[in-house]
Design a protein around this motif. Structure first.
Motif, PDB file in Angstrom:
ATOM      1  N   GLY A  17       0.813  -1.211   0.000  1.00  0.00           N
ATOM      2  CA  GLY A  17       0.000   0.000   0.000  1.00  0.00           C
ATOM      3  C   GLY A  17       0.848   1.264   0.000  1.00  0.00           C
ATOM      4  N   VAL A  18       1.889   1.266   0.822  1.00  0.00           N
ATOM      5  CA  VAL A  18       2.778   2.434   0.866  1.00  0.00           C
ATOM      6  C   VAL A  18       3.520   2.594  -0.458  1.00  0.00           C
ATOM      7  CG1 VAL A  18       4.835   3.371   1.992  1.00  0.00           C
ATOM      8  CG2 VAL A  18       3.010   2.391   3.370  1.00  0.00           C
ATOM      9  N   LEU A  19       4.013   1.495  -1.019  1.00  0.00           N
ATOM     10  CA  LEU A  19       4.710   1.581  -2.302  1.00  0.00           C
ATOM     11  C   LEU A  19       3.771   2.021  -3.422  1.00  0.00           C
ATOM     12  CD1 LEU A  19       7.001  -1.586  -2.173  1.00  0.00           C
ATOM     13  CD2 LEU A  19       7.696   0.807  -1.982  1.00  0.00           C
ATOM     14  N   GLY A  20       2.551   1.524  -3.403  1.00  0.00           N
ATOM     15  CA  GLY A  20       1.570   1.929  -4.401  1.00  0.00           C
ATOM     16  C   GLY A  20       1.254   3.408  -4.305  1.00  0.00           C
ATOM     17  N   ARG A  21       1.235   3.921  -3.093  1.00  0.00           N
ATOM     18  CA  ARG A  21       0.984   5.352  -2.902  1.00  0.00           C
ATOM     19  C   ARG A  21       2.172   6.189  -3.349  1.00  0.00           C
ATOM     20  NH1 ARG A  21      -2.188   7.849   2.134  1.00  0.00           N
ATOM     21  NH2 ARG A  21      -2.035  10.026   1.517  1.00  0.00           N
TER      22      ARG A  21
END
Length: 87
Positions: A17-21
């Protein structure tokens, strides 16, 4: 799925999720919990897609699976940001 697999999916989902953001340009208007929720969903869905494509279990790091998961997380974060922005 065993409990250890579910726990691992949650931990990987947070990272996904953090990488996608981070992949998305600009500022997103969703909170951390939504980012984590999208990441968990993307991790689970990405694993299923990678398994269907035959890239889930390889020797070493499963780069194909990671890329699918991060891509799905980026799409999910962008879609949720857009939906929240319309309110």
């Amino acid at each position: 799925m065993e409990i250890s697999g579910l726990f691992t999916a949650i931990l990987i989902g947070i990272v996904i999720g953090v990488l996608g953001r981070l992949v998305l340009p600009g500022r997103q208007r969703i909170g951390v919990l939504w980012t984590v929720a999208v990441g968990i969903a993307a991790a689970l869905l990405g694993t299923a897609v990678a398994a269907a494509l035959g890239v889930a279990d390889t020797d070493g790091v499963d780069w194909g699976e990671w890329l699918i998961q991060i891509g799905l997380a980026a799409v999910g974060v962008a879609a949720l940001d857009r939906a929240i922005g319309r309110r």
